[in-house]
Design an enzyme around this catalytic site. Structure first.
Site, short mmCIF file in Angstrom:
data_model
loop_
_atom_site.label_atom_id
_atom_site.label_comp_id
_atom_site.label_asym_id
_atom_site.label_seq_id
_atom_site.Cartn_x
_atom_site.Cartn_y
_atom_site.Cartn_z
N ASP A 9 0.85 -1.17 0.00
CA ASP A 9 0.00 0.00 0.00
C ASP A 9 0.89 1.23 0.00
OD1 ASP A 9 -2.56 1.21 0.18
OD2 ASP A 9 -3.20 -0.38 1.54
N ASP A 16 -3.22 4.52 -2.37
CA ASP A 16 -4.35 4.98 -1.56
C ASP A 16 -4.91 6.29 -2.11
OD1 ASP A 16 -5.88 4.65 1.00
OD2 ASP A 16 -4.90 6.55 1.51
N GLU A 42 -6.62 3.18 -5.90
CA GLU A 42 -7.89 3.19 -5.14
C GLU A 42 -8.68 4.40 -5.59
OE1 GLU A 42 -9.71 3.36 -0.62
OE2 GLU A 42 -8.00 4.58 -1.16
N HIS A 70 -11.08 -3.34 3.43
CA HIS A 70 -10.95 -2.94 4.83
C HIS A 70 -11.81 -1.73 5.19
CE1 HIS A 70 -8.29 -0.40 2.55
NE2 HIS A 70 -8.17 0.42 3.57
N ASP A 71 -12.52 -1.17 4.21
CA ASP A 71 -13.34 0.02 4.46
C ASP A 71 -14.84 -0.24 4.36
OD1 ASP A 71 -11.22 1.81 4.88
OD2 ASP A 71 -10.98 2.18 2.74
#
Length: 538
Positions: free
Chosen positions: A102, A204, A267, A328-329
């Protein structure tokens, strides 16, 4: 026409996201770490994925659990050492697994040395590395831009008399990507990891990197309603997805291209029509701008079919698609669609054209865990409580076996385990021939064995009621995927869809080699793959 991307490892491959804090603890502090991941690489090889993507492992004060980076070229001691990281890459590669990191370039931690320098004085050489502005005439924030985590996106600094911008927490000041020195510093950090053998980056909030140079106010959102996250009150046309962002993405890609066979993922939470722009001119942007549309689409055949068609039609020529069902969100897929449909969702994800990304634990059917107020860790939930934005429930520890804490740790885990963690664990599900884990293993095995599934074209056939039908073609061979998105049985006349072959796989794992007769019969909550199997597929 077959995509030019099909020659790349990531086109036919399957990505698996690991949230390192929650995967495996090796030193009994209740937090997962790199050595824990190394210990579980055999499980991932057996599962059949091709690459692991690690959420941030860099040094961080952990205000947002690693998405506030204090050093872009280090390892946080919580997760281990650089030697541990090197061992992880070496061991993963030996098992045929790629490693993706990431990258968090939109913002750093307020404890990063760059920001400490930047806020020290207005004339510090790194002042322009972040976004500083004078107060508005009334003394308030320079614009109406909002933080994604609640409140204003501007934080006043008493010492220097200016505001700095933060799209997320005030502890996450945004870097100024209009400054070429910032770009050069991040690019050099990327090269550091690429030289270590990292196979790519997931970037990200890539669509946030450039902000309006005129600092205009964002317009109100006419569709905003009470109960929505507060930042949704404005349409962020001046604080995100600026046209110049695509130039930055092309530069990120050019760094990747300095090394062989590496991958750039972005992302991006944007409508499909904007999302696909991030492939870049002549496909020189992100190879995989993440497509999150399935996370919010209604679980109905027509809506899903329309989404697939819209996405396929919007893709630039030669671009390779991708699909995501969990991360994860967002709430766990098994909780969004129900445990029975989670199996059908697995078949959908792993049979659509494009690169699928799995989220750790989805292969176990892990559900969203209700987190008691005293156990909440997520800063988003703490800042904006009570409307369901908390992300802790999808980040609970991986469920490995029936021992204490489901084999995740000998200490109390940083987040509570699911109530059924020791029952619905990897060890038990592996031993159950018809479990969802064994369904995922069978799907991944079939993807490897049938290029129709990994590389083939997509042909929609039907979307009626709860039935979704499509074919995948490759070099004269095809398979049919039939999904029942509801609880009632469905029958389809075989001649109406030109069906011929046998059941290669059912989501119930009990119909292999069954010949299809005059009708194609689906039980409630069942998906099947039909085709002509090569000798080795049973």
């Amino acid at each position: 026409m077959e995509s030019v991307a099909s020659a790349s490892w990531w086109a036919a491959g399957v990505l698996y996201q690991i949230y390192p804090r929650s995967f495996q603890d090796s030193n009994d502090d209740g937090i997962g770490d790199l050595r824990g991941i190394i210990d579980r690489l055999g499980y991932l090889s057996d599962l059949g994925v091709d690459a692991i993507w690690l959420s941030p492992i860099f040094p961080s004060p952990m205000a947002d659990f690693g998405y506030d980076v204090a050093d872009y070229v280090g390892i946080d001691p919580i997760f281990g050492t650089m030697d541990d990281f090197d061992a992880l890459v070496l061991t993963a590669h030996a098992r045929g697994l790629k490693v993706i990191l990431d990258l968090v370039p939109n913002h750093s931690s307020d404890q990063h040395p760059w920001f400490i320098e930047s806020r020290s004085s207005r004339d510090n050489p790194k002042r322009d590395w972040y976004i500083w502005r004078d107060p508005a005439p009334d003394g308030g924030p320079p614009t109406n831009w909002l933080s994604e985590f609640g409140g204003s996106g501007w934080e006043y600094d008493e010492a220097t008399g200016q505001y700095y911008y933060h799209a997320f927490l005030k502890q996450q000041p945004d870097l100024n990507w209009r400054n070429p020195e910032v770009r050069a510093a991040i690019y050099e950090a990327m090269r550091f990891w690429l030289r270590k053998g990292v196979d790519g980056f997931r970037v990200d909030v890539i669509w946030h990197l450039i902000k309006d140079d005129q600092f205009r106010d964002n317009p109100p959102n006419p569709d905003f309603r009470p109960g929505m996250p507060p930042h949704a009150a404005l349409i962020p046309i001046y604080s995100a997805d600026r046209p110049e962002t695509l130039d930055v993405v092309a530069e990120l890609r050019s760094v990747i291209e300095e090394f062989d066979h590496r991958l750039l993922i972005g992302e991006i939470y944007l409508p499909i029509e904007r999302l696909v722009a991030y492939y870049g001119a002549e496909l020189k942007g992100a190879q995989l701008p993440f497509n999150f549309a399935l996370l919010s689409t209604q679980w109905h055949a027509r809506e899903i079919a329309a989404l697939i068609d819209r996405y396929e039609q919007a893709l630039p020529s030669g671009a390779w698609p991708n699909w995501v069902l969990g991360n994860h969100d967002r709430p766990r897929v098994a909780s969004r669609v129900g445990p029975a449909q989670a199996r059908v969702a697995a078949m959908l994800l792993l049979t659509l054209r494009g690169t699928p990304t799995m989220y750790y634990g989805d292969e176990l059917g892990m559900e969203q865990v209700e987190i008691a107020p005293e156990d909440v860790q997520d800063p988003f939930e703490k800042n904006v409580p009570g409307i369901g934005v908390g992300r802790d429930g999808c980040r609970t520890p991986m469920q490995w076996d029936a021992s204490a804490n489901a084999g995740f740790s000998d200490a109390r885990p940083w987040l509570p385990l699911a109530p059924d963690a020791t029952q619905d664990c990897a060890a038990n599900l592996r031993a159950d021939a018809q479990s969802i884990l064994n369904l995922y293993r069978a799907l991944l095995r079939l993807r490897r064995e049938l290029p129709q599934l990994s590389l083939g074209n997509y042909q929609p056939l039907a979307a009626e009621g709860d039935l979704l039908l499509y074919r995948r073609h490759h070099q004269g061979q095809s398979v049919l995927v039939a999904l029942n998105l509801g609880p009632d049985p469905i029958s389809v006349a075989s001649d109406a869809i030109g069906l011929d072959g046998e059941v290669l796989l059912s989501t119930m794992l009990d119909r292999a080699s069954e010949r299809v007769g005059a009708t194609l019969d689906l039980r409630g909550n069942e998906g099947i793959i039909v085709g002509r199997a090569p000798e080795e597929v049973v």
